[in-house]
Design a protein around this motif. Sequence first.
Motif, PDB file in Angstrom:
ATOM      1  N   UNK A   1     -11.403  -7.226   1.805  1.00 10.76           N
ATOM      2  CA  UNK A   1     -10.640  -6.714   2.734  1.00 10.76           C
ATOM      3  C   UNK A   1      -9.487  -6.069   2.152  1.00 10.76           C
ATOM      4  N   UNK A   2      -8.760  -6.788   1.096  1.00 13.10           N
ATOM      5  CA  UNK A   2      -7.665  -6.034   0.402  1.00 13.10           C
ATOM      6  C   UNK A   2      -7.924  -4.920  -0.144  1.00 13.10           C
ATOM      7  N   UNK A   3      -9.123  -4.669  -0.862  1.00  8.81           N
ATOM      8  CA  UNK A   3      -9.479  -3.504  -1.628  1.00  8.81           C
ATOM      9  C   UNK A   3      -9.455  -2.320  -0.636  1.00  8.81           C
ATOM     10  N   UNK A   4     -10.186  -2.569   0.457  1.00  6.97           N
ATOM     11  CA  UNK A   4     -10.288  -1.585   1.387  1.00  6.97           C
ATOM     12  C   UNK A   4      -9.098  -1.351   2.145  1.00  6.97           C
ATOM     13  N   UNK A   5      -7.995  -1.973   2.367  1.00 14.71           N
ATOM     14  CA  UNK A   5      -6.966  -1.577   2.590  1.00 14.71           C
ATOM     15  C   UNK A   5      -6.158  -0.715   1.654  1.00 14.71           C
ATOM     16  N   UNK A   6      -6.235  -1.065   0.489  1.00 15.28           N
ATOM     17  CA  UNK A   6      -5.550  -0.272  -0.634  1.00 15.28           C
ATOM     18  C   UNK A   6      -5.870   0.986  -0.625  1.00 15.28           C
ATOM     19  N   UNK A   7      -7.391   1.463  -0.308  1.00 19.23           N
ATOM     20  CA  UNK A   7      -7.981   2.840  -0.247  1.00 19.23           C
ATOM     21  C   UNK A   7      -7.938   3.446   1.236  1.00 19.23           C
ATOM     22  N   UNK A   8      -7.657   2.689   2.374  1.00 17.81           N
ATOM     23  CA  UNK A   8      -7.724   3.007   3.562  1.00 17.81           C
ATOM     24  C   UNK A   8      -6.893   4.324   3.794  1.00 17.81           C
ATOM     25  N   UNK A   9      -5.730   4.511   3.071  1.00 19.23           N
ATOM     26  CA  UNK A   9      -4.759   5.660   3.293  1.00 19.23           C
ATOM     27  C   UNK A   9      -5.182   6.846   2.477  1.00 19.23           C
ATOM     28  N   UNK A  10      -6.067   6.907   1.697  1.00 19.87           N
ATOM     29  CA  UNK A  10      -6.469   8.139   0.799  1.00 19.87           C
ATOM     30  C   UNK A  10      -6.926   9.246   1.549  1.00 19.87           C
ATOM     31  N   UNK A  11      -6.306  10.165   1.339  1.00 17.31           N
ATOM     32  CA  UNK A  11      -6.513  11.576   2.130  1.00 17.31           C
ATOM     33  C   UNK A  11      -6.344  11.658   3.618  1.00 17.31           C
ATOM     34  N   UNK A  12      -5.707  10.412   4.082  1.00 15.71           N
ATOM     35  CA  UNK A  12      -5.394  10.506   5.721  1.00 15.71           C
ATOM     36  C   UNK A  12      -3.556  10.237   5.696  1.00 15.71           C
ATOM     37  N   UNK A  13      -3.451  10.764   7.049  1.00 17.73           N
ATOM     38  CA  UNK A  13      -2.034  10.404   7.177  1.00 17.73           C
ATOM     39  C   UNK A  13      -1.822  10.235   8.847  1.00 17.73           C
ATOM     40  N   UNK A  14      -0.801   9.554   8.954  1.00 18.07           N
ATOM     41  CA  UNK A  14      -0.361   9.143  10.355  1.00 18.07           C
ATOM     42  C   UNK A  14       1.161   9.627  10.627  1.00 18.07           C
ATOM     43  N   UNK A  15       1.149   9.915  11.998  1.00 17.61           N
ATOM     44  CA  UNK A  15       2.579  10.060  12.443  1.00 17.61           C
ATOM     45  C   UNK A  15       3.529   8.820  12.897  1.00 17.61           C
ATOM     46  N   UNK A  16       2.654   7.903  13.341  1.00 19.70           N
ATOM     47  CA  UNK A  16       3.147   6.629  13.620  1.00 19.70           C
ATOM     48  C   UNK A  16       2.652   5.376  13.129  1.00 19.70           C
ATOM     49  N   UNK A  17       3.507   4.338  12.750  1.00 19.75           N
ATOM     50  CA  UNK A  17       2.912   3.169  12.256  1.00 19.75           C
ATOM     51  C   UNK A  17       2.171   2.331  13.288  1.00 19.75           C
TER      52      UNK A  17
ATOM     53  N   UNK B   1       0.017   3.722  15.531  1.00 18.48           N
ATOM     54  CA  UNK B   1      -1.594   4.485  15.279  1.00 18.48           C
ATOM     55  C   UNK B   1      -2.155   3.823  13.966  1.00 18.48           C
ATOM     56  N   UNK B   2      -1.325   3.540  13.038  1.00 15.62           N
ATOM     57  CA  UNK B   2      -1.939   2.920  11.668  1.00 15.62           C
ATOM     58  C   UNK B   2      -2.296   1.749  11.859  1.00 15.62           C
TER      59      UNK B   2
ATOM     60  N   UNK C   1       0.942  -1.330   0.126  1.00 17.52           N
ATOM     61  CA  UNK C   1      -0.105   0.037   0.037  1.00 17.52           C
ATOM     62  C   UNK C   1       0.917   1.011   0.071  1.00 17.52           C
ATOM     63  N   UNK C   2       0.401   2.435  -0.442  1.00 19.40           N
ATOM     64  CA  UNK C   2       0.997   3.662  -0.339  1.00 19.40           C
ATOM     65  C   UNK C   2       0.104   4.611   0.718  1.00 19.40           C
ATOM     66  N   UNK C   3       0.811   4.803   1.904  1.00 17.27           N
ATOM     67  CA  UNK C   3      -0.054   5.842   2.937  1.00 17.27           C
ATOM     68  C   UNK C   3       1.144   6.955   3.221  1.00 17.27           C
ATOM     69  N   UNK C   4       0.515   7.907   3.738  1.00 21.09           N
ATOM     70  CA  UNK C   4       1.500   9.063   4.208  1.00 21.09           C
ATOM     71  C   UNK C   4       1.598   8.792   5.655  1.00 21.09           C
ATOM     72  N   UNK C   5       2.928   8.203   6.072  1.00 19.59           N
ATOM     73  CA  UNK C   5       3.065   7.784   7.502  1.00 19.59           C
ATOM     74  C   UNK C   5       4.484   8.648   7.625  1.00 19.59           C
ATOM     75  N   UNK C   6       4.558   9.225   9.035  1.00 22.82           N
ATOM     76  CA  UNK C   6       5.983   9.856   9.333  1.00 22.82           C
ATOM     77  C   UNK C   6       5.836  10.746  10.192  1.00 22.82           C
ATOM     78  N   UNK C   7       6.803  10.830  11.269  1.00 25.12           N
ATOM     79  CA  UNK C   7       6.915  12.051  12.353  1.00 25.12           C
ATOM     80  C   UNK C   7       6.908  13.191  11.830  1.00 25.12           C
ATOM     81  N   UNK C   8       7.775  13.493  10.907  1.00 29.56           N
ATOM     82  CA  UNK C   8       7.979  14.824  10.238  1.00 29.56           C
ATOM     83  C   UNK C   8       7.014  15.226   9.119  1.00 29.56           C
TER      84      UNK C   8
END
Length: 116
Positions: A56-72, A74-75, A11-18
């Motif tokens: 489930x897989x399709x939901x996970x592929x879309x789960x990160x759209x327009x969202x971000x997390x600082x910590x994995x 929390x993700x 998947x491709x999600x926006x995750x990171x402390x900075x």
Amino acid sequence: MSKITIVNLEVSYCVGVTDDERARPQRLLLTVDMNYDFSSAAVSDRIEKTINYFEVAQGLLKFGHERSWKLIEKLASNIADMILAQYKPQAVLVEVKKFAIPQARYVSVTLTRSRP
């Protein structure tokens, strides 16, 4: 107990402390174990009697759209909550792998949650 597993879903999600790290999606691998009694599906051969892993897989592929997390951490928690609520397994294990340290193959967190 029976188990349905999706291993290393990319998947491709926006995750990171900075802010820079969260500026654009990055590659993560998700592994999800769902404890679920699918004995009636094994007898009936009906998808309605089990957890549809494709959904489930399709939901996970879309789960990160327009969202971000600082910590994995929390993700992983958010993914576990979503799977428990939507797909109703008895328990779920979520592993998130992130490729943040060049000298390491990956960094991961693993979280297990059960329904009350």
